[in-house]
Scaffold this active site. Structure first.
Site, short mmCIF file in Angstrom:
data_model
loop_
_atom_site.label_atom_id
_atom_site.label_comp_id
_atom_site.label_asym_id
_atom_site.label_seq_id
_atom_site.Cartn_x
_atom_site.Cartn_y
_atom_site.Cartn_z
N PHE A 28 -0.75 16.03 -0.05
CA PHE A 28 -0.91 16.02 -1.50
C PHE A 28 -0.23 17.26 -2.07
CE2 PHE A 28 -5.19 13.49 -1.82
CZ PHE A 28 -4.52 12.34 -1.48
N CYS A 79 -2.40 18.02 3.78
CA CYS A 79 -2.35 17.34 5.08
C CYS A 79 -1.13 17.73 5.91
CB CYS A 79 -2.38 15.83 4.88
SG CYS A 79 -3.85 15.30 3.98
N HIS A 101 -7.81 10.54 9.96
CA HIS A 101 -6.91 11.49 9.30
C HIS A 101 -7.60 12.85 9.27
CE1 HIS A 101 -3.94 13.30 6.97
NE2 HIS A 101 -3.94 12.54 5.89
N LYS A 157 -3.55 8.18 14.00
CA LYS A 157 -4.63 8.21 13.01
C LYS A 157 -5.46 6.93 13.06
CE LYS A 157 -2.60 11.27 9.47
NZ LYS A 157 -1.30 11.60 10.08
N GLU A 172 7.07 5.75 4.10
CA GLU A 172 7.50 6.36 5.36
C GLU A 172 8.40 5.41 6.13
OE1 GLU A 172 5.78 9.00 9.10
OE2 GLU A 172 4.38 7.77 7.94
N HIS A 178 3.28 9.85 10.09
CA HIS A 178 2.15 10.30 9.27
C HIS A 178 1.16 9.15 9.15
CE1 HIS A 178 -0.03 12.83 6.56
NE2 HIS A 178 0.15 12.04 5.53
#
Length: 417
Positions: free
Chosen positions: A402, A166, A343, A338, A317, A306
């Site tokens: 990831f 991502c 996403h 998002k 975060e 994010h």
């Protein structure tokens, strides 16, 4: 070729995107400012038996609006979306007097042509290997957006895909920044694309228990930083930016929208899916980007987070932002778009950097929608539910992937000095 001994300034001179919120940048942006969710029940595949049945899915997309029909049959949807965003980005540009040898193409994708992979695997099982398409491999591999677009525009500089889950398009943009800054190239078309609303990827993310299962209220499913968040919502789309060295932009009369000034790239070395405790890797990425930009934390006005709407990401975060910005964290405007466009995996960083630039351009901050239940662990100003107007000179955008990949990008209002 000459390599510059001094870092060169990198300008953003064109942008375009395709999202579930709109098939061009301006319509996507206006939808986000209005706080509209683009999340709906999935229509492109049968979701019977899947825990999650929702996505920010692009409806009524016709690739032949951006390429001829023969070409469309030989390209994966991820490549088709990158064409759409590139056409939006370069709609007013003429490259007749530009040296194509000095223009690169770096486009990220976390998953690549998974739709093609899924369809061709079915062909293999049902009809045998001799019935596979001769275009299967070039349609599936992740670098085909950069390869195809370079051919279309005759850009012959550095050409490749960045893959870091991502954070893929964030890494693509960071690489492009460094290529221009070093003098290896004068301009780069960069960003990311993703088309992964498929049975295989949906099932995989469901198996990870990473997706929201708020199937009866799709528009409320993505709720970053909200206490009742239960997972991210899959999205699809593409974001493309044209970066130019300052003198190159001036020479060719390119309109300077903003300046890309800082990049931070770090690894967690912790876990394949979970962020490092307290966002330690994100802390280092943000600090590194600030150092490259030559900025103090107090000079940042806005963060496009994010903000995936997962329990671990949003809390870590938030903790990372507090660690980097200290007391100034309470003054920051932070939003996760998002919550509206889903996403977009490997394309998310590019779309969100575009949002950050538009925030500077328009002095309007898109909201984080579905902020209904305060989370004590997520207690900063996430611009809840409604757009806010505020002058923004410096914006920071975070993307994490990831594998422990962390990417931070910083843009600021362009000034001569």
């Amino acid at each position: 070729m000459s390599v510059s001994p001094q870092p060169r300034r990198v300008m953003i001179t064109a942008m375009g995107c395709a999202t579930a919120a709109g098939l061009d940048m301006e319509s996507s942006w206006q939808s986000m400012l209005a706080g509209k969710s683009a999340v709906t029940k999935i229509e492109s595949i049968d979701t019977d038996g899947f825990a999650s049945k929702i996505a920010a899915e692009i409806k009524d997309f016709d690739p032949t609006n951006y390429m001829d029909a023969k070409e469309a049959r030989r390209t994966d949807r991820s490549v088709q979306l990158s064409y759409c965003a590139t056409r939006d980005c370069l709609r007013d540009r003429n490259f007749d007097n530009v040296d194509g040898d000095r223009v690169g193409v770096v486009i990220g994708s976390g998953i690549g042509g998974i739709i093609t992979l899924e369809k061709q695997h079915e062909v293999l099982l049902k009809r045998g290997p001799n019935k596979l398409s001769p275009f299967f491999i070039p349609m599936m591999i992740s670098d085909m957006s950069s390869g195809q677009i370079s051919i279309a525009y005759q850009f012959k500089g550095p050409n490749y895909a960045a893959v870091s889950a991502c954070a893929s398009s964030g890494n693509a943009i960071a690489d492009s920044f460094l290529l221009i800054r070093s003098g290896l190239t004068d301009a780069v078309l960069t960003g990311g694309t993703e088309a992964s609303v498929t049975a295989l990827s949906l099932g995989g993310f469901c198996a990870l228990r990473a997706l929201s299962t708020r199937n009866d209220e799709p528009e409320k499913a993505s709720r970053p930083f909200d206490l009742k968040r239960d997972g991210f919502v899959l999205g699809e789309g593409a974001g493309i930016l044209f970066l130019e060295e300052l003198e190159h932009a001036r020479k060719h009369g390119s309109p300077i929208i903003a300046e890309l000034v800082g990049v931070g790239l770090t690894g967690d070395a912790h876990h394949i899916t979970s962020p490092a405790p307290n966002g330690e890797g994100a802390v280092r990425a943000m600090k590194q980007a600030l150092e490259v930009a030559g900025l103090k934390p107090s000079e940042v006005d806005y963060i496009n987070a994010h903000g995936t709407s997962t329990q671990l990401n949003d809390a870590s975060e938030t903790a990372a932002i507090k660690e980097v910005f200290g007391d100034h964290a309470a003054n920051l405007k932070i939003s996760s778009t998002k919550s509206m466009h889903g996403h977009i995996l490997g394309a998310g960083a590019a779309v969100e950097l575009i949002v950050s630039v538009l925030t500077i351009r328009d002095g309007k901050i898109a909201p984080t929608i579905n902020q209904e239940f305060p989370d004590p662990e997520c207690d900063l100003d996430y611009v809840p539910n409604e757009m806010q107007s505020q002058d923004v000179n410096v914006a920071l955008s975070n993307s994490f992937g990831f594998g422990g990949h962390n990417c931070t990008l910083i843009v600021k209002r362009y000034t001569e000095a």
